[in-house]
Design a protein around this motif. Structure first.
Motif, PDB file in Angstrom:
ATOM      1  N   PRO A 130       2.567  15.902  -2.928  1.00  0.00           N
ATOM      2  CA  PRO A 130       1.223  16.055  -2.848  1.00  0.00           C
ATOM      3  C   PRO A 130       0.758  16.104  -1.222  1.00  0.00           C
ATOM      4  N   MET A 131      -0.348  16.515  -0.919  1.00  0.00           N
ATOM      5  CA  MET A 131      -1.014  16.322   0.409  1.00  0.00           C
ATOM      6  C   MET A 131      -0.958  14.936   0.804  1.00  0.00           C
ATOM      7  N   VAL A 132      -0.211  14.303   1.917  1.00  0.00           N
ATOM      8  CA  VAL A 132      -0.617  13.173   2.219  1.00  0.00           C
ATOM      9  C   VAL A 132      -1.455  13.020   3.263  1.00  0.00           C
ATOM     10  N   ILE A 133      -2.518  12.001   3.032  1.00  0.00           N
ATOM     11  CA  ILE A 133      -3.656  12.085   3.904  1.00  0.00           C
ATOM     12  C   ILE A 133      -3.614  10.621   4.565  1.00  0.00           C
ATOM     13  N   CYS A 134      -3.200  10.491   5.832  1.00  0.00           N
ATOM     14  CA  CYS A 134      -3.183   9.239   6.640  1.00  0.00           C
ATOM     15  C   CYS A 134      -3.740   9.127   7.861  1.00  0.00           C
ATOM     16  N   HIS A 135      -3.960   8.042   8.569  1.00  0.00           N
ATOM     17  CA  HIS A 135      -4.463   8.072   9.914  1.00  0.00           C
ATOM     18  C   HIS A 135      -3.294   8.537  10.778  1.00  0.00           C
ATOM     19  N   HIS A 169       0.742  -1.280  -0.113  1.00  0.00           N
ATOM     20  CA  HIS A 169       0.050  -0.093   0.089  1.00  0.00           C
ATOM     21  C   HIS A 169       0.774   1.460  -0.017  1.00  0.00           C
ATOM     22  N   ILE A 170       2.111   1.250   0.282  1.00  0.00           N
ATOM     23  CA  ILE A 170       2.812   2.305   0.363  1.00  0.00           C
ATOM     24  C   ILE A 170       4.388   2.149  -0.266  1.00  0.00           C
ATOM     25  N   SER A 171       4.542   1.179  -1.268  1.00  0.00           N
ATOM     26  CA  SER A 171       5.968   0.725  -1.798  1.00  0.00           C
ATOM     27  C   SER A 171       6.095   2.160  -2.654  1.00  0.00           C
ATOM     28  N   ASP A 172       5.233   2.866  -3.219  1.00  0.00           N
ATOM     29  CA  ASP A 172       5.558   3.974  -4.025  1.00  0.00           C
ATOM     30  C   ASP A 172       5.433   5.321  -3.429  1.00  0.00           C
ATOM     31  N   VAL A 173       5.212   5.295  -2.304  1.00  0.00           N
ATOM     32  CA  VAL A 173       4.994   6.832  -1.645  1.00  0.00           C
ATOM     33  C   VAL A 173       6.229   7.696  -1.693  1.00  0.00           C
ATOM     34  N   GLU A 174       7.143   7.058  -1.616  1.00  0.00           N
ATOM     35  CA  GLU A 174       8.498   8.025  -1.645  1.00  0.00           C
ATOM     36  C   GLU A 174       8.727   8.787  -3.386  1.00  0.00           C
ATOM     37  N   TYR A 175       8.209   7.828  -4.266  1.00  0.00           N
ATOM     38  CA  TYR A 175       8.357   8.246  -5.530  1.00  0.00           C
ATOM     39  C   TYR A 175       7.445   9.467  -5.972  1.00  0.00           C
ATOM     40  N   GLU A 203       5.660   8.053  11.798  1.00  0.00           N
ATOM     41  CA  GLU A 203       6.525   7.446  11.329  1.00  0.00           C
ATOM     42  C   GLU A 203       6.407   7.048   9.763  1.00  0.00           C
ATOM     43  N   LEU A 204       5.375   7.477   9.032  1.00  0.00           N
ATOM     44  CA  LEU A 204       5.547   7.564   7.880  1.00  0.00           C
ATOM     45  C   LEU A 204       6.215   8.824   7.289  1.00  0.00           C
ATOM     46  N   ALA A 205       6.027   9.965   7.833  1.00  0.00           N
ATOM     47  CA  ALA A 205       7.055  11.137   7.660  1.00  0.00           C
ATOM     48  C   ALA A 205       8.346  10.700   8.050  1.00  0.00           C
ATOM     49  N   LYS A 206       8.706  10.028   9.111  1.00  0.00           N
ATOM     50  CA  LYS A 206      10.246   9.830   9.086  1.00  0.00           C
ATOM     51  C   LYS A 206      10.789   8.785   8.223  1.00  0.00           C
ATOM     52  N   SER A 214       3.325  18.515   4.817  1.00  0.00           N
ATOM     53  CA  SER A 214       2.690  17.741   3.679  1.00  0.00           C
ATOM     54  C   SER A 214       1.673  16.693   3.933  1.00  0.00           C
ATOM     55  N   VAL A 215       1.812  16.416   5.521  1.00  0.00           N
ATOM     56  CA  VAL A 215       1.056  15.417   6.126  1.00  0.00           C
ATOM     57  C   VAL A 215      -0.293  15.758   6.593  1.00  0.00           C
TER      58      VAL A 215
END
Length: 294
Positions: free
Chosen positions: A90-95, A77-83, A101-104, A112-113
């Protein structure tokens, strides 16, 4: 791949896993759960995550991303987030439970989160988002292995990635998007059984969505067509589109076709004016109200 330049309507296409590209009427693009790149591992089960070459879909196929919405944080679900972060910012919408941890892990600017909780409503510039708490499908793996799957399967490691693996099985963010045209899209992943799905489906029904993008798990319960027909009828959606059905798209097309046919027959027998449909991978579809002579 087919493309459309008609920005007067909402359109979407399925790419892989739970990755849908949704183009709003003003041209802004929402991308969900980006998993397009091939995994680096040769594990047999990952063959379904490799998009067949004949579709011609690569990460570069997505030419714009304004919003990146993550259902949960497992590798598929997140393998191409960094790309997409580096290319489009983009704006990253997450729980909210996974935001830090995602930002780190992917060096995402905190500005952006956009962290959200469950059972909330958020007004964005281009759409409204109602969030729902979801539960993950049961996993046939030991808890201790979940932290390693991002690095082992996709070669992505570093600060925060182990935690993302654990949190992927704990937090699942389902949601309903309402566009400026008041068109409502429900995005519902996770388990398909009576005990766990009923509260979620009741919550979705309250929002009265037009369509629902629904997970078709690789491990289906008995009589899944009855459950899908029930969910379609109870939510009042006119269309249900599958997601995370890559296994069936690659090697079990007949299984998925039979499931959809049985679901639609059951809906017809009940007098429900709705359908389950199977979009061709990578092909654009327009959403809206049609007006035609009959």
């Amino acid at each position: 791949m087919e493309k459309t330049e008609n920005y007067g309507v909402v359109s979407l296409r399925w790419l892989n896993g739970q990755c849908y590209e949704i183009r709003l009427s003003n041209g802004k693009v929402i991308l969900t759960d980006p998993m397009i790149s091939d995994p680096v591992s040769d594990a047999p089960w990952l063959k379904f995550y490799r998009i067949p070459k004949e579709y011609g879909i690569t990460p570069e196929s997505v030419e714009r991303v304004d919003y990146l919405i993550l259902n949960h944080t497992h590798c598929d679900h997140i393998s191409d987030v960094e790309y997409y972060i580096k290319k489009f910012n983009p704006m990253v919408i997450c729980h909210e439970a996974v935001a830090y941890e995602l930002a780190k892990a992917f060096d995402i600017p905190f500005t952006s989160v956009y962290a959200v909780g469950s059972e909330e409503t958020h007004e964005f510039l281009d759409f409204k988002m109602e969030t729902l708490h979801g539960t993950h499908n049961e996993q046939g793996m030991k808890y201790s292995t979940m932290a390693n799957i991002l690095e082992e399967d996709y070669g992505i490691g570093g600060p925060g990635t182990r935690e993302l693996g654990h949190l992927g099985g704990l937090i699942q963010l389902n949601f309903i998007l309402t566009t400026k045209e008041n068109f409502k899209i429900a995005f519902v992943g996770g388990r398909l059984d009576a005990m766990w799905s009923r509260p979620m489906i009741r919550a979705v029904a309250k929002a009265e969505p037009n369509i629902m993008i629904r997970q078709v798990s690789g491990r289906l319960p008995q009589n899944p067509e009855q459950i899908y027909a029930d969910e379609i009828e109870q939510t009042g959606v006119r269309l249900m589109l599958p997601m995370h059905h890559e296994k069936y798209d690659i090697s079990e097309k007949e299984t998925l076709a039979n499931l959809i046919e049985k679901t639609n027959i059951m809906l017809q027998e009940r007098g429900v004016n709705a359908n389950m449909v199977n979009p061709v991978r990578g092909r654009w579809y327009q959403l809206g109200i049609s007006f035609r002579e009959i």
